[in-house]
Design a protein around this motif. Structure first.
Motif, PDB file in Angstrom:
ATOM      1  N   UNK A 198      35.723  80.857  46.193  1.00 51.61           N
ATOM      2  CA  UNK A 198      35.357  79.694  45.381  1.00 51.61           C
ATOM      3  C   UNK A 198      36.304  78.514  45.597  1.00 51.61           C
ATOM      4  N   UNK A 201      37.210  77.387  49.875  1.00 51.38           N
ATOM      5  CA  UNK A 201      36.161  76.652  50.594  1.00 51.38           C
ATOM      6  C   UNK A 201      36.013  75.215  50.102  1.00 51.38           C
ATOM      7  N   UNK A 202      36.128  75.027  48.800  1.00 51.76           N
ATOM      8  CA  UNK A 202      35.998  73.668  48.267  1.00 51.76           C
ATOM      9  C   UNK A 202      37.213  72.829  48.609  1.00 51.76           C
ATOM     10  N   UNK A 205      37.085  71.865  52.352  1.00 52.68           N
ATOM     11  CA  UNK A 205      36.107  70.811  52.581  1.00 52.68           C
ATOM     12  C   UNK A 205      36.712  69.449  52.237  1.00 52.68           C
ATOM     13  N   UNK A 282      28.531  68.201  48.433  1.00 52.35           N
ATOM     14  CA  UNK A 282      29.591  67.859  47.480  1.00 52.35           C
ATOM     15  C   UNK A 282      29.055  67.109  46.291  1.00 52.35           C
TER      16      UNK A 282
ATOM     17  N   UNK B 100      28.768  76.654  41.515  1.00 53.53           N
ATOM     18  CA  UNK B 100      29.630  76.476  42.685  1.00 53.53           C
ATOM     19  C   UNK B 100      28.980  75.447  43.610  1.00 53.53           C
ATOM     20  N   UNK B 101      29.601  74.275  43.781  1.00 55.18           N
ATOM     21  CA  UNK B 101      28.914  73.184  44.482  1.00 55.18           C
ATOM     22  C   UNK B 101      28.742  73.435  45.976  1.00 55.18           C
ATOM     23  N   UNK B 102      29.552  74.361  46.537  1.00 55.58           N
ATOM     24  CA  UNK B 102      29.450  74.595  47.978  1.00 55.58           C
ATOM     25  C   UNK B 102      28.433  75.678  48.311  1.00 55.58           C
ATOM     26  N   UNK B 103      27.726  76.137  47.298  1.00 58.97           N
ATOM     27  CA  UNK B 103      26.732  77.181  47.541  1.00 58.97           C
ATOM     28  C   UNK B 103      25.368  76.703  47.045  1.00 58.97           C
ATOM     29  N   UNK B 111      26.112  85.499  44.328  1.00 59.82           N
ATOM     30  CA  UNK B 111      27.553  85.604  44.569  1.00 59.82           C
ATOM     31  C   UNK B 111      28.195  86.739  43.753  1.00 59.82           C
ATOM     32  N   UNK B 146      24.321  69.821  43.385  1.00 61.84           N
ATOM     33  CA  UNK B 146      24.422  68.366  43.272  1.00 61.84           C
ATOM     34  C   UNK B 146      23.078  67.698  43.066  1.00 61.84           C
TER      35      UNK B 146
END
Ligand SMILES: Nc1ncnc2c1ncn2[C@@H]1O[C@H](COP(=O)(O)OP(=O)(O)OP(=O)(O)O)[C@@H](O)[C@H]1O
Ligand SMILES: [Mg+2]
Lengths: 282, 255
Positions: A198, A201-202, A205, A282, B100-103, B111, B146
């Motif tokens: 979690x 990765x963020x 980026x 994002x 989770x913004x990247x998923x 997850x 998003x």
């Protein structure tokens, strides 16, 4: 009544027209900048063209470069590109690892780890990169540790950039909100899973664009490694042939062009990457 | 025949520094019950809810969820294991969604099962799609958070929690961050979850929801549970003047 609402909301076609005009304006601006770059480049070439210009009794001379020398040595100098890129890639990889540890250490609640991280960053940032390269190459042998030029170069560049980059990573890590960790914990993730799946990765980026910038400046700072005399990258080759044949002007111009073009290419990819990241999720 | 409660809080205290936020709280929640927790800002509702799954560490007392008993003062590896087990039994929905913004939506929902339970991916996807469907979000499964509205995000967050197959769902003001017109869709999903028999503890300011869906409404004030009754009784005939004051405030706010 109907006419009032019509006035408030611009018809789609008109908005479209305005948007097109805006785009056109931006395109024209970019085109003019491009032309001006071309002109500046031509002026630069002219300055080094070795012309004699008679003008009302005065003679202007532009700088004369030895084109024969250039043709003879261009492949020799270009041969350093590989080394330059190799050093840069190895160093940036090493720097990323160092930066990650330093940034995580900085978040640690265990005093020795926190201290180690801040100590490293402070020491490296408080001393010149040039000194650090020489330290690995010249000072360590006195302690019986002999490193090749490339290894000391990569160690010094990696440690140096790692210290600076740790700030980027730290910003990346703290850009990930507390709610993200809590959501992961509420799902039952361990702290390790929360970090790996979690938070990191963020954070990465977030850190990729500045890391790209660091890589680009790394390709140029790698020139400092030439000072050890044993790494045959661009700068070393340029100074070597330049000094030997009293053609440093030409040699350095060639090296400069190689660095510049390399930077331009990398910057292009960097901006592509950045655009892709910002368009994503994002 | 008395059934043993699925959540049991015994003599719970919580301090933030010198601030005594939860004062000797005891509460039992029978299976399938829906509880709404109401109270003024700062009364300790969130803290109580977050103590149940140890997002907040209680200072003293015991928490028991589905037979797993954790003493607040326990330590070490064993304690961490117990807390982990409690978290597997509880699903949580946050005010700020915390997707989770990247998923993608689907990745968000699988997850937990895949990473935490080690569930095989295919099975997790099946389960996730079922739950996304039941909150009406299957059509956005490949979208990133998003691009979702607040109400859609919260519905995905509910699906994410449900896909862990918890025994109890905890909601901390799930509609407070939403535009008014999006509150309904989330409340409807919560209602559906309730009618399917989930045990729920909901911190909320939605009095309509409390009246229609809750089996019990509990009022908190200054870290204490001051009133605990079924909604009809509580709203029509509050015993404590503080409850009356709270209801009056909501009434005037609703107009
Ligand atoms: N992490 C913290 N550190 C210190 N004090 C805290 C912390 N979290 C909450 N508090 C305090 O504990 C008290 C209870 O807070 P809590 O968030 O549980 O209230 P609440 O009933 O959920 O309020 P709200 O309706 O505003 O969400 C408040 O006085 C708050 O300031
Ligand atoms: Mg709260």
């Amino acid at each position: 009544m109907a006419s009032i609402t019509n006035e408030g909301q611009m018809p789609a076609s008109q908005a479209e027209l305005l948007y097109q005009a805006q785009l056109r304006k931006e395109r024209v601006f970019r085109m003019h900048v491009g032309i001006s770059w071309g002109v500046l480049f031509l002026i630069l070439i002219f300055l080094f063209s070795g012309q004699h210009i008679e003008f009302g009794g005065f003679t202007f001379k532009t700088i004369n470069v030895d084109s024969e020398f250039i043709f003879k040595n261009i492949t020799f100098i270009a041969g350093g590109l590989g080394q330059t890129l190799l050093i840069s890639v190895l160093s940036i990889l090493f720097a990323i690892v160092m930066a990650l540890f330093a940034a995580l250490g900085r978040l640690s609640k265990f005093p020795p780890i926190y201290a180690l991280s801040t100590f490293y960053v402070s020491l490296i940032r408080g001393t010149p990169l040039y000194l650090q390269i020489f330290f690995f190459f010249l000072a360590l042998p006195q302690l019986g540790i002999v490193l090749s030029g490339i290894v000391s170069g990569v160690l010094a560049l990696g440690l140096n950039y790692g210290a600076y980059m740790s700030e980027t990573f730290r910003a990346g890590l703290s850009s990930v909100g507390k709610g993200q960790r809590e959501a992961a914990m509420a799902l039952g993730m361990t702290p390790g899973q929360t970090m790996m799946r979690i938070v990191l990765p963020q954070a990465l980026r977030f850190a990729i664009p500045p890391m790209g910038n660091d890589f680009i400046s790394m390709t140029k700072d790698s020139a400092l490694v030439s000072a050890t005399g044993f790494v045959h990258e661009l700068m070393w080759r340029a100074t070597k042939v330049g000094r030997a044949q009293f053609n440093s002007l030409e040699a350095l111009i060639m090296a400069a062009m190689f660095y510049w073009v390399m930077t331009l290419i990398l910057t292009y990819f960097q901006s592509k990457l950045e655009a892709r990241l910002s368009k994503g999720d994002r | 025949m008395p059934v043993s409660p699925i959540v049991k809080i015994s003599n719970l205290d919580k301090f933030f520094g010198r601030l005594h936020v939860l004062k000797n709280i005891s509460l039992e929640v029978p299976e399938r019950q829906v509880i709404c927790l109401i109270g003024r800002s700062g009364s300790g509702k969130s803290t109580l809810l977050r103590c149940i799954n140890f997002l907040e560490e209680p200072s003293r007392g015991k928490i028991e969820v589905d037979g797993i008993q954790v003493d607040a003062e326990g330590k070490g590896k064993e304690q961490r294991k117990l807390i982990h087990d409690v978290r597997l039994k509880t699903g949580m929905v946050f005010q700020e969604f915390n997707l989770f913004p990247h998923m993608s939506v689907l990745e968000n929902v699988i997850e937990g099962p895949v990473t935490v339970k080690g569930m095989d991916r295919k099975h997790a996807i099946e389960l996730a799609e079922q739950n996304l469907d039941s909150v009406g979000m299957l059509f956005k499964k490949d979208e990133y958070p998003l691009r979702l509205s607040g109400g859609q995000k919260q519905r995905v967050a509910i699906a994410r929690a449900l896909t862990m197959e918890p025994r109890v769902m905890l909601f901390d003001e799930p509609t407070s961050a939403l535009d008014p017109e999006l509150i309904g869709e989330v409340l409807n999903v919560m209602k559906k979850v309730a009618t399917e028999g989930m045990t729920m503890i909901v911190v909320t300011h939605e009095m309509g929801f409390a009246r229609d869906v809750a089996d019990r409404v509990i009022v908190m004030s200054d870290g204490e549970l001051i009133e605990d009754a079924n909604p009809d009784e509580l709203f029509s005939n509050p015993k404590d003047p503080r409850t009356q004051a709270l209801i009056d405030r909501y009434r005037s706010g609703e107009q």
